[in-house]
Every structure is written in structure tokens, then in C-alpha cells.
Design a protein around this motif. Structure first.
Motif: not given
Lengths: 267, 156
Positions: B26, B28-29, B32-37
């Protein structure tokens, strides 16, 4: 169960787990094996994505995995308003694991049992006559042990967080002070609330088990009773079942979040 | 459908899977999603800012262009005025010059005429004396009659 293949024998054969041990210490080897294999498929595939998860443009599989993660994360965010790093991973594990186990239902009912029997050294004739002594139930969620284990885990977490957040006294008070807040009805409240508390994990376990067991049973009945007509019937039932499979996984996940959210709420 | 030890096994499997997911899947995934957002949000904000900047710059350029046009018109107006002024001045000067030259010429002509007149007068007096001498065929005392001659000359 000897001699000719009977419908009852066929169905019974399909509904018997491969087991070792006696009494309580019986282990359903097929349930354990398939669930753990599918669980490993889940964590290893997701882990492989997580390990090389990039913030930049994601690959196709990463997109797929992220879609599921975001879907679960959004469900958790919408329902659970506290801060607990366990809830989202728990919901993700339940959703994907249950989904994968439910999808075993779509594999034609005779493939894996027959394969297992062949590997186990049974002859074609024995298998065809329904006398094989090798059993193989491939859908773990049609085993009450599986769904009960999930529900039990959720139940333990519910009790744990209730006590952790509200204290033991607060938890007890929730049991006897609702819905009638008068001391002479506390005994009544207590009975009511304990039943409703216990109903939560039981409904969780039985709903998933019941839906999948029934779905699997229909597949077996179609295979056992309908002769060549089973081909379109299987297709129709599988198409319908495609709705049930993710829906049940989703409901289990959603209710887990809701129950844990209730456990975190102070009244 | 009885519950048995499988329940325990599945519970353990469940705990292990949830633990693994919480620990290694959970964070890292989701990270990554939040950072990309965040990155996308930043990018969008930057784009919006750039658009606003561009609009501002365009407005500024427009304003400057307008100013430049006004200035250019002013300069042209001034230049025209100056040109007219120069032409006027030159015309006036030319005119004056002409007048002057004409006046000078006239004065010169006048002086020439006067001198010619004077010459003519002298010559006429001489001629008159010579004519009178011839007519009278006798000597006349020029000195004695010079007052008469002078009077004659003056009358011419």
C-alpha cells in the motif's frame, strides 16, 4: 458411492473438500492451497508494481493496479474518517483476495478436479464414474472456513479498535446504554447489542459464503443435469455470475470499512 | 459444512497478507499515486499561471503598441509642422532676397541712368556750344556766356 455415476454422487463429489485430519483438526487442503496461491498472486503482483512504481508515466499494469488501489482508497476515504494506516491496506487485501477467489468460480467446474484426480493417479474410468477418491473444491470462498476466517479477522479488529478508542468502559457502555438509555432496560440493551455485534461478522461470513456457494452449486447442477444444454446455460449463468463475483468482493470490503469506521466512532 | 482447523490456517494467511500489504504494497503504490497527483496539480497550476502571464504580456504589448502609434503620430505631426514652417521660412527668405536683389538692381539701374544723364548733359552742353559756335561762325567767349549755358544745361 460405487458403480454408476449418479447426479447426487456427482454433486456430492464436487462439494467435498480435500481434507486431512480428523474432527476439529481437519484441514481443507484445497481451500488452503488455492486461497494461499491466490493471495500470493495478489501480493506478489502488487508488490512487483509497488517496487518499481514510478511517479512519471505509469505502465499498463501499473495503471491497472493503481486503478484498483485508487478505487479502494476512495472507498475508504469516503466512509472512514479517522486516521488509521491499517484500514486501506486491509480493504485492498480483502477486495482483491476475495475477488480472485471468487473468480475461481468461472473456471469450468470439472477442469481442476479432473486434473487433480489425474495427477493423483486415478484412471479416466474412475473419474468418469464419479468414484475418484481425490476431491478438489477450487473456490475457497465456497468454504465457510475461508469466509469465517476473514470475518473473524475483521471482528477481532472491530473489538480491538472499539476498546482502543473508547476504552473498555466506553465499549461496554455502547453495549448496554443503547438504544434505551434507562438503567432498568440495560439488560435488554445488552442482549440486543451483543446480538447485533455478533451478527456483523456472521453476516459478513455467511453472505459471501452463501452467494458463492449457491453460484457454484448452480454451476454444478447445470453440469450434472443438463447434458448438452449445459453449454448455453453455463454461459448465461457465468455472465450473470460475473456481476455477483465483484459485487460480493466489494460488499465484503465496504462492510469491513463501515464496521471499522463504527468501531472508531465515539458516541 | 463444519468449521475446523482450516479457519485457523486461513486466519493466519489473512493476517500475513494484510500485514504484507500494509507494509510493502500500500505505501509505495499510494505514495506514487499521491505524488503524481501533486505533480499534475502543480503542472496544471503552472500552466494556468503561464496562461495568465501570457495574457498580461499580450495586454502590455498591446498597450505599448498603442503608445508607440500615438507617439509616431505625434512625431509625424511635428515633422509636418516643422516642414511647413521650414517651407514658409524659406519662402519668406527667398521673397526677401528677391526683393533685395530687385531693389539693388533698381538702385544700380538708377545710378547708371543718373550717370548717363550727367554724361549726356555734359555732352549736350558741349554740343550746344559747338552748334552755337558753328551757327554764329564767330568766336563767342565761352567764359562770358557760361552762365547762360549753365542755365540751359540745367533746363535739360
Amino acid at each position: 458411492m460405487s458403480g454408476e455415476l449418479t447426479t447426487q454422487g456427482y454433486i456430492k463429489h464436487h462439494l467435498t473438500n480435500a481434507s486431512v485430519g480428523e474432527g476439529f483438526w481437519t484441514w481443507h487442503v484445497d481451500t488452503l492451497a488455492w486461497s494461499i496461491i491466490l493471495g500470493l498472486v495478489f501480493i506478489l503482483s502488487f508488490r512487483s508494481v509497488a517496487k518499481k512504481a514510478t511517479v512519471g508515466v505509469p505502465g499498463k499494469f501499473q495503471c491497472f493496479v493503481e486503478m484498483i488501489v485508487e478505487f479502494v482508497g476512495q472507498s475508504v476515504k469516503d466512509t472512514f474518517h479517522g486516521k488509521n494506516p491499517l484500514i486501506a491496506p486491509l480493504a485492498l487485501t480483502i477486495f482483491v483476495w476475495v475477488l480472485l477467489m471468487n473468480f475461481m468460480d468461472i473456471i469450468p467446474v470439472d477442469w481442476l478436479p479432473t486434473l487433480a484426480a489425474l495427477i493423483g493417479g486415478e484412471s479416466w474410468e474412475t473419474i468418469a464414474s464419479g468414484n475418484s477418491h481425490i476431491y478438489m473444491k477450487v473456490v475457497p470462498t465456497t468454504d465457510l472456513n475461508m469466509t469465517a476466517a476473514l470475518a473473524l479477522g475483521v471482528f477481532v479488529l472491530m473489538i480491538y479498535y472499539s476498546v482502543k478508542i473508547k476504552g473498555f468502559g466506553g465499549f461496554m457502555k455502547e453495549l448496554y446504554a443503547h438504544p434505551f438509555n434507562t438503567p432498568w432496560l440495560y439488560w435488554f440493551n445488552f442482549i440486543l447489542e451483543v446480538i447485533s455485534l455478533l451478527a456483523k461478522p456472521m453476516s459478513l461470513a455467511l453472505r459471501l459464503f452463501g452467494n458463492l456457494y449457491a453460484g457454484e452449486l448452480i454451476f454444478i447442477l447445470i453440469a450434472g443435469l443438463m447434458g448438452m444444454w449445459q453449454l448455453p446455460a453455463h454461459f448465461i449463468w457465468a455472465a450473470f455470475h460475473l456481476l455477483v463475483i465483484p459485487l460480493q468482493a466489494f460488499i465484503f470490503m465496504m462492510l469491513t470499512i463501515v464496521y471499522l469506521s463504527l468501531a472508531h466512532e465515539e458516541h | 459444512m463444519n468449521l475446523n482447523a482450516t479457519l485457523l490456517g486461513e486466519s493466519i494467511a489473512f493476517i500475513v497478507f494484510v500485514w504484507f500489504t500494509m507494509k510493502y504494497v500500500w505505501p509505495p503504490l499510494n505514495g506514487a499515486i499521491e505524488e503524481r497527483q501533486n505533480k499534475i496539480a502543480d503542472g496544471l497550476a503552472a500552466g494556468e499561471r503561464a496562461e495568465k502571464d501570457l495574457e498580461l504580456a499580450q495586454e502590455k504589448a498591446k498597450e505599448q503598441l498603442k503608445d508607440a502609434k500615438v507617439q509616431a503620430a505625434e512625431i509625424i505631426e511635428q515633422a509636418k509642422k516643422r516642414a511647413t514652417q521650414i517651407v514658409d521660412e524659406e519662402t519668406t527668405r527667398g521673397h526677401d532676397e528677391r526683393e533685395k536683389i530687385i531693389a539693388q538692381g533698381q538702385a544700380e539701374v538708377e545710378a547708371e541712368r543718373n550717370r548717363a544723364k550727367e554724361d549726356l548733359r555734359q555732352q549736350v552742353s558741349v554740343l550746344a556750344i559747338a552748334g552755337a559756335e558753328k551757327i554764329l561762325e564767330r568766336q563767342i567767349d565761352a567764359a562770358a556766356h557760361s552762365d547762360i549755358l549753365d542755365k540751359l544745361v540745367a533746363e535739360l
